[in-house]
Design an enzyme around this catalytic site. Structure first.
Site, mmCIF file in Angstrom:
data_model
loop_
_atom_site.group_PDB
_atom_site.id
_atom_site.type_symbol
_atom_site.label_atom_id
_atom_site.label_comp_id
_atom_site.label_asym_id
_atom_site.label_seq_id
_atom_site.Cartn_x
_atom_site.Cartn_y
_atom_site.Cartn_z
ATOM 1 N N SER A 53 92.642 -49.806 -88.162
ATOM 2 C CA SER A 53 91.743 -50.857 -87.684
ATOM 3 C C SER A 53 91.531 -51.977 -88.686
ATOM 4 O O SER A 53 92.467 -52.631 -89.095
ATOM 5 C CB SER A 53 90.420 -50.226 -87.263
ATOM 6 O OG SER A 53 89.612 -51.175 -86.653
ATOM 7 N N HIS A 54 90.284 -52.131 -89.109
ATOM 8 C CA HIS A 54 89.907 -53.246 -89.974
ATOM 9 C C HIS A 54 90.118 -52.919 -91.445
ATOM 10 O O HIS A 54 89.826 -53.751 -92.301
ATOM 11 C CB HIS A 54 88.429 -53.550 -89.745
ATOM 12 C CG HIS A 54 87.605 -52.308 -89.886
ATOM 13 N ND1 HIS A 54 87.637 -51.306 -88.953
ATOM 14 C CD2 HIS A 54 86.796 -51.881 -90.873
ATOM 15 C CE1 HIS A 54 86.858 -50.310 -89.342
ATOM 16 N NE2 HIS A 54 86.330 -50.630 -90.516
ATOM 17 N N LYS A 104 95.612 -42.164 -83.802
ATOM 18 C CA LYS A 104 94.700 -41.528 -82.853
ATOM 19 C C LYS A 104 95.399 -41.350 -81.509
ATOM 20 O O LYS A 104 96.379 -42.045 -81.206
ATOM 21 C CB LYS A 104 93.422 -42.348 -82.687
ATOM 22 C CG LYS A 104 93.602 -43.688 -82.008
ATOM 23 C CD LYS A 104 92.242 -44.351 -81.797
ATOM 24 C CE LYS A 104 92.413 -45.718 -81.177
ATOM 25 N NZ LYS A 104 91.138 -46.382 -80.897
ATOM 26 N N ASP A 120 90.557 -58.338 -85.829
ATOM 27 C CA ASP A 120 90.815 -57.402 -86.926
ATOM 28 C C ASP A 120 92.253 -56.889 -86.930
ATOM 29 O O ASP A 120 93.098 -57.395 -86.199
ATOM 30 C CB ASP A 120 89.832 -56.227 -86.858
ATOM 31 C CG ASP A 120 90.128 -55.300 -85.685
ATOM 32 O OD1 ASP A 120 90.675 -55.789 -84.679
ATOM 33 O OD2 ASP A 120 89.822 -54.102 -85.783
ATOM 34 N N ASP A 143 93.865 -54.293 -85.765
ATOM 35 C CA ASP A 143 94.511 -53.819 -84.537
ATOM 36 C C ASP A 143 94.059 -54.562 -83.288
ATOM 37 O O ASP A 143 94.399 -54.179 -82.173
ATOM 38 C CB ASP A 143 94.306 -52.313 -84.363
ATOM 39 C CG ASP A 143 92.842 -51.939 -84.212
ATOM 40 O OD1 ASP A 143 91.980 -52.653 -84.763
ATOM 41 O OD2 ASP A 143 92.546 -50.926 -83.545
ATOM 42 N N ASP A 173 91.055 -55.034 -81.834
ATOM 43 C CA ASP A 173 89.964 -54.640 -80.928
ATOM 44 C C ASP A 173 88.618 -55.243 -81.332
ATOM 45 O O ASP A 173 87.697 -55.281 -80.525
ATOM 46 C CB ASP A 173 89.878 -53.112 -80.761
ATOM 47 C CG ASP A 173 89.697 -52.363 -82.060
ATOM 48 O OD1 ASP A 173 89.620 -53.012 -83.121
ATOM 49 O OD2 ASP A 173 89.651 -51.116 -82.018
ATOM 50 N N ARG A 174 88.493 -55.724 -82.562
ATOM 51 C CA ARG A 174 87.216 -56.332 -82.977
ATOM 52 C C ARG A 174 87.272 -57.850 -82.867
ATOM 53 O O ARG A 174 88.353 -58.438 -82.865
ATOM 54 C CB ARG A 174 86.910 -55.978 -84.435
ATOM 55 C CG ARG A 174 86.695 -54.516 -84.666
ATOM 56 C CD ARG A 174 86.286 -54.251 -86.091
ATOM 57 N NE ARG A 174 85.993 -52.836 -86.262
ATOM 58 C CZ ARG A 174 85.179 -52.332 -87.169
ATOM 59 N NH1 ARG A 174 84.582 -53.135 -88.029
ATOM 60 N NH2 ARG A 174 84.962 -51.036 -87.257
ATOM 61 N N THR A 224 77.637 -44.121 -82.018
ATOM 62 C CA THR A 224 78.692 -45.000 -82.523
ATOM 63 C C THR A 224 80.058 -44.408 -82.196
ATOM 64 O O THR A 224 80.285 -43.224 -82.405
ATOM 65 C CB THR A 224 78.547 -45.148 -84.046
ATOM 66 O OG1 THR A 224 77.331 -45.825 -84.305
ATOM 67 C CG2 THR A 224 79.713 -45.915 -84.639
ATOM 68 N N LYS A 243 87.624 -51.532 -77.063
ATOM 69 C CA LYS A 243 87.051 -52.856 -77.249
ATOM 70 C C LYS A 243 88.202 -53.835 -77.406
ATOM 71 O O LYS A 243 89.326 -53.438 -77.693
ATOM 72 C CB LYS A 243 86.103 -52.873 -78.434
ATOM 73 C CG LYS A 243 86.655 -52.330 -79.737
ATOM 74 C CD LYS A 243 85.514 -52.180 -80.718
ATOM 75 C CE LYS A 243 86.004 -51.825 -82.105
ATOM 76 N NZ LYS A 243 86.096 -50.370 -82.312
ATOM 77 N N ARG A 272 75.494 -46.787 -93.936
ATOM 78 C CA ARG A 272 75.182 -47.974 -93.138
ATOM 79 C C ARG A 272 73.691 -47.956 -92.829
ATOM 80 O O ARG A 272 73.159 -46.971 -92.320
ATOM 81 C CB ARG A 272 75.963 -47.968 -91.830
ATOM 82 C CG ARG A 272 77.483 -47.906 -91.996
ATOM 83 C CD ARG A 272 78.166 -48.572 -90.813
ATOM 84 N NE ARG A 272 79.576 -48.291 -90.703
ATOM 85 C CZ ARG A 272 80.542 -48.829 -91.439
ATOM 86 N NH1 ARG A 272 80.235 -49.671 -92.420
ATOM 87 N NH2 ARG A 272 81.812 -48.534 -91.240
HETATM 88 C C1 G16 Z 1 85.560 -47.678 -84.878
HETATM 89 C C2 G16 Z 1 84.974 -47.217 -83.577
HETATM 90 C C3 G16 Z 1 83.729 -47.997 -83.272
HETATM 91 C C4 G16 Z 1 82.759 -47.883 -84.426
HETATM 92 C C5 G16 Z 1 83.428 -48.350 -85.696
HETATM 93 C C6 G16 Z 1 82.570 -48.146 -86.912
HETATM 94 O O1 G16 Z 1 86.010 -48.989 -84.738
HETATM 95 O O2 G16 Z 1 85.889 -47.369 -82.514
HETATM 96 O O3 G16 Z 1 83.181 -47.491 -82.114
HETATM 97 O O4 G16 Z 1 81.618 -48.640 -84.181
HETATM 98 O O5 G16 Z 1 84.600 -47.608 -85.903
HETATM 99 O O6 G16 Z 1 82.387 -46.780 -87.102
HETATM 100 P P1 G16 Z 1 81.721 -46.228 -88.422
HETATM 101 O O7 G16 Z 1 80.368 -46.855 -88.492
HETATM 102 O O8 G16 Z 1 81.696 -44.748 -88.209
HETATM 103 O O9 G16 Z 1 82.570 -46.661 -89.591
HETATM 104 P P2 G16 Z 1 87.424 -49.433 -85.270
HETATM 105 O O10 G16 Z 1 87.494 -50.904 -84.988
HETATM 106 O O11 G16 Z 1 87.418 -49.085 -86.728
HETATM 107 O O12 G16 Z 1 88.413 -48.613 -84.506
#
Ligand code: G16
Length: 541
Positions: free
Chosen positions: A113-114, A126, A277, A279, A281-282, A344, A376, A496
């Site tokens: 992801s990010h 995943k 981001d 991938d 999705d953000r 979350t 997302k 967080r």
């Molecule tokens: C993933 C999940 C999101 C979540 C985010 C942050 O996003 O798909 O639902 O809000 O992680 O999660 P955490 O607070 O546990 O780090 P992504 O964009 O990383 O796939």
């Protein structure tokens, strides 16, 4: 060709987190590490014999080799067909769309992801279900169980896997289809949004800056925003996906998308700024001198979504993750929509969407999306904002001011304390949990605790329960803070702290000022400095 069974031994650290398994790239490159997890996915979902799977990822370092390994293992495990993005590329929402639209048996998405990419950075994997959404906990738990006792995996040796050539080929008895990663997704977006109205708005002078952060959305954004909607060439910056994201940290927030923020806060800011981001999705939305918090973005979309043709019939309901602000709740109230609160993790929205309860979901972590896919979707959110602007004729700052005037402003911020030693972070949370039952009624300066609990979610669709999803402390009057440990990091623990306060009159304060009293009390109750040695966050969003 040979079909081999390779002897292996379990790795004991393959428990999927918030969104799949994320580790340092070099960990995934260790002998058998990726292969063990892929075999565990196949066995955890009941085998892949005769099934069709989608495979692709965000193009980060090791994406191509991992894609080939998965294709070979799918063939060796008897899959009927694999559909892969060309060169192993697929944005996460595009993968979700392919899984759904081709009616496949699910897919494997490669992404951290990010998180930054490269041989010394992060990698991830995943499994997404046939509905296109991330596997729920009962499936990830089944996969994890297999990882703990695996002794061998199957690999198809020989033959050729050419990820570069769009079209059909075979690997043993398995068909391999390589697809252009962008085409089907662009068609889907055109079915949802009023491209003609957005194009007209752009032609009349609304200039756009889309920062793809050298990650997967570059080709999608260029095809849609520049080629189809007619934005000037160069509107999409950092548009070529690179294995190390060109050294960028592809997390669309004010800290990491600072080039975009500098431009949007400057005198010659474009009318609309956005970033996505690793991938895809953000998303982050920014107007001239106007940063839109993800929680507010969700609320504005909920209030205006029906202007987009794909949503003209109205929203079924909305959902947000628990730490996300209640801004969208206020819109749902006004519109008479059902509003759900989930833990979350996008995976928790899947059941609600499949059951027809919600069509719009969002999270404070820069995620917004709808039931068009089961992830997302960053580009979707950008197009939704552009459609709202085109329809209302209002700028981003005007939309925000109108929204707050109508619904009030939920001042909101998240403070991240990164790379805390895990045992210290665990001790901090344990200490906090032990105090919860005594907190209610206690006063801290002007703030009186109304409730304090450890959030537990009962899925209204399948009846499953997910406990320990974040500690929340709510004060009289509705201000609150939430604390949880991230489930997506790869080193140490990230704390967080989410803080929120509703204001019905003053909309122009700096959120950090508006929230200062709640932040101070949160530090006191959680004892962040005593446990972690840290008093200031690494990232504020
Ligand atoms: C993933 C999940 C999101 C979540 C985010 C942050 O996003 O798909 O639902 O809000 O992680 O999660 P955490 O607070 O546990 O780090 P992504 O964009 O990383 O796939």
């Amino acid at each position: 060709m040979t079909l081999t069974s390779v002897q292996t031994a379990p790795f004991m650290d393959q428990k999927p987190g918030t969104s799949g398994l994320r580790k340092k790239t070099r960990v995934f490159m260790e002998d058998h590490y990726l292969e063990n997890f892929v075999q565990a996915i196949f066995e955890g979902i009941g085998g892949v014999k005769g099934k069709t799977l989608v495979v692709g990822g965000d193009g980060r370092f090791y994406n191509d080799r991992a894609t080939e390994i998965i294709v070979r293992m799918a063939a060796a495990n008897g899959a009927a067909k694999v559909v892969a993005g060309q060169n192993g590329l697929l944005s996460t929402p595009a993968a979700s769309h392919l899984i759904r639209s081709l009616k496949t048996d699910g897919g494997i998405i490669l992404s951290a992801s990010h998180n930054p990419g490269g041989i010394d950075e992060d990698f991830g994997i995943k499994f997404n279900m046939p509905n296109g959404g991330p596997a729920p906990e009962n499936v990830t738990n089944a996969i994890f169980e297999v990882t703990k006792s695996i002794t061998s995996y199957k690999m198809y040796q020989g033959g050729t896997v050419d990820l570069g050539a769009v079209g059909y080929s075979a690997l043993g008895d398995m068909q391999v289809e390589i697809v252009d990663p962008v085409t089907a997704y662009v068609d889907l977006m055109q079915s949802l949004f009023d491209f003609a109205a957005i194009k007209k708005m752009i032609s009349e002078g609304t200039d756009i800056r889309f920062d793809a952060m050298n990650a997967i959305t570059g080709p999608y954004a260029s095809a849609i925003i520049e080629d189809l909607l007619g934005a000037q060439k160069g509107s999409v910056v950092h548009g070529t996906p690179l294995p190390d994201f060109g050294g960028m940290h592809p997390d669309p927030n004010p800290t990491w998308a600072h080039e975009l923020m500098d431009e949007m806060m400057g005198e010659a800011a474009p009318a609309f700024g956005c970033a996505s981001d690793g991938d895809g999705d953000r998303n982050m939305i920014v107007g001239p001198k106007c940063y839109v918090s993800p929680s507010d973005s969700l609320a504005v979309i909920a209030a205006n979504a029906t202007v987009a043709p794909g949503y003209a019939q109205g929203l079924k309901g909305v959902a947000r993750s628990m730490p996300t602000s209640a801004a969208v709740d206020r819109v749902a109230d006004a519109l008479g929509l059902e509003c759900y609160e989930t833990p979350t993790g996008w995976k928790f929205f899947g059941n609600l969407m499949d059951d027809g309860r919600v069509s719009l979901c969002g999270e404070e972590s820069f995620g917004t999306g709808s039931d068009h896919v089961r992830e997302k979707d960053g580009v979707w959110a950008v197009l939704m904002w552009l459609n709202i602007m085109a329809h209302t004729g209002k700028s981003v700052p005007e939309l925000m001011q109108d929204h707050w005037a109508k619904f009030g402003r939920n001042y909101y911020s998240r403070h991240d304390f990164e790379a805390i030693e895990s045992d210290k972070a665990d001790a901090m949370i344990a200490n906090l949990r032990s105090k919860l039952s005594d907190l209610s009624g206690q006063s801290f300066e002007d703030l009186v605790v109304e409730t304090a609990d450890d959030y537990s979610y009962l899925d209204p669709v399948d009846g499953s329960t997910s406990a320990h999803q974040g500690v929340r402390v709510v004060f009289k009057g509705g201000a609150r803070f939430v604390v949880r440990l991230s489930g997506t990091g790869t080193s140490g623990a990230t704390l967080r702290l989410y803080v929120e306060k509703l204001d019905l009159k003053n909309f122009d304060q700096d959120p950090q000022t508006a929230l200062a009293d709640v932040i101070a009390v949160a530090h006191k109750i959680v004892q962040i400095e005593q446990f972690s040695g840290r008093s200031t966050p690494d990232v504020i969003t």
